[in-house]
Enzyme design. Structure first.
Site, PDB file in Angstrom:
ATOM      1  N   GLY A  13       0.849  -1.191  -0.116  1.00 55.23           N
ATOM      2  CA  GLY A  13       0.081  -0.007   0.063  1.00 55.23           C
ATOM      3  C   GLY A  13       0.812   1.235   0.000  1.00 55.23           C
ATOM      4  N   ASP A 130       0.271   1.620   8.663  1.00 55.98           N
ATOM      5  CA  ASP A 130      -0.057   0.533   9.797  1.00 55.98           C
ATOM      6  C   ASP A 130       0.662   0.709  10.941  1.00 55.98           C
ATOM      7  OD1 ASP A 130      -2.185   0.029   8.082  1.00 55.98           O
ATOM      8  OD2 ASP A 130      -1.138  -1.867   7.398  1.00 55.98           O
ATOM      9  N   MET A 172      -8.310   2.197   8.999  1.00 55.17           N
ATOM     10  CA  MET A 172      -7.486   1.200   8.548  1.00 55.17           C
ATOM     11  C   MET A 172      -6.389   0.713   9.569  1.00 55.17           C
ATOM     12  SD  MET A 172      -6.658   1.941   4.523  1.00 55.17           S
ATOM     13  CE  MET A 172      -7.633   1.694   3.278  1.00 55.17           C
ATOM     14  N   GLU A 224     -10.131  -1.460  11.352  1.00 51.44           N
ATOM     15  CA  GLU A 224     -10.866  -2.341  10.444  1.00 51.44           C
ATOM     16  C   GLU A 224     -10.655  -3.885  10.826  1.00 51.44           C
ATOM     17  OE1 GLU A 224      -8.966  -1.926   6.503  1.00 51.44           O
ATOM     18  OE2 GLU A 224      -7.032  -2.202   7.451  1.00 51.44           O
ATOM     19  N   ARG A 268     -24.430   6.722  13.788  1.00 52.93           N
ATOM     20  CA  ARG A 268     -24.201   6.689  12.420  1.00 52.93           C
ATOM     21  C   ARG A 268     -22.570   6.441  12.220  1.00 52.93           C
ATOM     22  NH1 ARG A 268     -28.876   7.492  11.737  1.00 52.93           N
ATOM     23  NH2 ARG A 268     -29.958   9.128  10.541  1.00 52.93           N
ATOM     24  N   GLN A 276      -7.166   8.353   4.083  1.00 51.08           N
ATOM     25  CA  GLN A 276      -6.168   8.332   5.014  1.00 51.08           C
ATOM     26  C   GLN A 276      -4.661   7.795   4.337  1.00 51.08           C
ATOM     27  OE1 GLN A 276      -6.982   5.419   8.510  1.00 51.08           O
ATOM     28  NE2 GLN A 276      -8.165   5.106   6.670  1.00 51.08           N
ATOM     29  N   ARG A 277      -4.533   7.356   3.201  1.00 55.92           N
ATOM     30  CA  ARG A 277      -3.205   6.969   2.514  1.00 55.92           C
ATOM     31  C   ARG A 277      -2.986   8.335   1.660  1.00 55.92           C
ATOM     32  NH1 ARG A 277      -3.713   1.144   1.241  1.00 55.92           N
ATOM     33  NH2 ARG A 277      -3.330   1.739  -0.884  1.00 55.92           N
TER      34      ARG A 277
HETATM   35  O1  F6P Z   1      -1.075  -1.789   4.650  1.00 52.52           O
HETATM   36  C1  F6P Z   1      -1.909  -0.662   4.296  1.00 52.52           C
HETATM   37  C2  F6P Z   1      -3.318  -0.613   4.127  1.00 52.52           C
HETATM   38  O2  F6P Z   1      -3.895   0.742   3.997  1.00 52.52           O
HETATM   39  C3  F6P Z   1      -4.279  -1.327   5.200  1.00 52.52           C
HETATM   40  O3  F6P Z   1      -4.303  -0.362   6.499  1.00 52.52           O
HETATM   41  C4  F6P Z   1      -5.040  -1.704   4.625  1.00 52.52           C
HETATM   42  O4  F6P Z   1      -5.966  -2.932   5.282  1.00 52.52           O
HETATM   43  C5  F6P Z   1      -4.974  -2.233   3.258  1.00 52.52           C
HETATM   44  O5  F6P Z   1      -3.571  -1.380   3.091  1.00 52.52           O
HETATM   45  C6  F6P Z   1      -5.855  -1.820   2.210  1.00 52.52           C
HETATM   46  O6  F6P Z   1      -5.424  -2.361   0.992  1.00 52.52           O
HETATM   47  P1  F6P Z   1      -5.729  -1.947  -0.462  1.00 52.52           P
HETATM   48  O7  F6P Z   1      -5.036  -0.810  -0.881  1.00 52.52           O
HETATM   49  O8  F6P Z   1      -4.874  -2.953  -1.525  1.00 52.52           O
HETATM   50  O9  F6P Z   1      -6.970  -1.819  -0.467  1.00 52.52           O
END
Ligand code: F6P
Length: 344
Positions: A13, A130, A172, A224, A268, A276-277
């Site tokens: 990721g 993570d 996540m 998650e 809700r 987040q990424r």
């Molecule tokens: O490992 C980073 C992460 O963002 C996790 O927190 C999450 O479960 C996973 O990658 C999501 O992966 P993808 O981008 O493949 O959906």
């Protein structure tokens, strides 16, 4: 051996901080007259021999850019026909003396194996939002992800207070609860659910009822990777590294339903997901990213293949990749106890 050319790859990721790390490698390598290239899309590019050149002008202004300019994937060479052998062929074809692999448990797990099986000249750079990689205090990407999640949580609180609701935010983090823990603490959440702690629905709901009496709203952060009692995760879809694709489970939704049913209070849910990424890395992630990138080249110059750059306190030290990838760094009991002191 004189190092003339380094390949850089980013796997797993993406996360903010990767571009500063790439810049760190290229800048430090340039000081030694070493050429750098980017291997496209992680281990996939290594298998398929796909690369781009990385010169000063390509990396000069990428400190503030989210994602990775060389692409990423969750490709596992050990799941492809002759994958490891093809990685070695690419190394020769591109005349690489070393590879900097930037990744988490999976990408660096491959680096560990290739180093052991094929004497692959690799140095690891730890990245993951993570923050679950062992042997390093923090990984870049985490600080930005939590900063974004805290902002989301506070926005939820605003609307939750106005409507007198309980608000649930799913974040996540996979099987480690670091993102949920830090997000929850920093946003003054009323309850936090982590994969490391068994969910006690009664205790949570009784507490939320008490909180609601006082504030007429409440905030719950759920990681998650949490599993509700009685709802075992079955028939999950797995990626090439054997990990469950957690986003498909909808744990936030399940938690919100359970809360509403048990408290009678309107609830809700919001799932922040990949938001987040993305985005510009925070100051912390920019500085950590560029530092580990520079240090990775120094490990290569010292011939420390099979090592990863780790952050210990404020120092960067080499640790064997095998140690770093052997076990996940999950939230320990003392943090869980600390978290519970904050629920009032
Ligand atoms: O490992 C980073 C992460 O963002 C996790 O927190 C999450 O479960 C996973 O990658 C999501 O992966 P993808 O981008 O493949 O959906």
């Amino acid at each position: 051996m004189q190092i003339k050319k380094i390949g850089i790859l980013t796997g797993g990721g993406d996360c903010p901080g990767l571009n500063p790390a790439i810049r760190g490698v290229v800048y430090r390598a340039m000081s030694e007259g070493i050429e750098c290239i980017g291997i496209l899309d992680g281990w996939k590019g290594m298998i398929e021999c796909k690369s781009i050149s990385l010169k000063l002008q390509d990396v000069e202004y990428i400190m503030n850019k989210g994602g990775t300019i060389i692409g990423t994937s969750r490709t596992n060479p050990y799941k492809k026909e002759n994958g490891p052998e093809r990685c070695v062929e690419t190394l020769k074809k591109l005349e690489l003396d070393a590879v900097v692999a930037m990744g988490g448990e999976d990408t660096l797990g491959v680096a560990t194996k290739l180093f052991k099986d094929k004497n692959f000249p690799v140095v690891g750079v730890p990245k993951t939002m993570d923050n679950d990689l062992s042997c390093t205090d923090f990984t870049f990407g985490f600080d930005t992800a939590v900063t974004v999640a805290v902002d989301a949580a506070e926005r939820l609180l605003d609307t939750g207070r106005s409507h007198r609701r309980i608000m649930v935010l799913e974040v996540m983090g996979r099987h480690a609860g670091w993102v949920a823990l830090y997000t929850g603490i920093a946003s003054a959440a009323d309850w936090i659910l982590l994969p490391e702690e068994e969910v006690n629905i009664n205790k949570m709901c009784e507490h939320l009822k008490k909180v609601y009496e006082r504030k007429k709203s409440a905030l719950v952060i759920v990681s998650e990777g949490v599993i509700l009692p009685g709802l075992k995760a079955e028939k999950e879809e797995l990626d090439e590294f054997g990990h469950m694709i957690l986003k498909k489970r909808g744990i936030g939704e399940q938690v919100a339903d359970v809360i509403e049913k048990n408290t009678g209070i309107e609830t809700r849910v919001a799932v922040i997901g990949h938001i987040q990424r993305g985005g510009a890395p925070t100051l912390f992630d920019r500085i950590l990213g560029i530092r580990v990138g520079v240090k990775a080249v120094e490990l290569i110059l010292e011939g420390k293949f099979g090592y990863m750059v780790a952050l210990k306190g404020n120092d960067l030290v080499p640790v064997p990749l095998e140690e770093a990838t052997g076990q996940l760094k999950t939230v320990p009991p003392q943090w869980i106890q600390f978290m519970h002191f904050l629920f009032k």
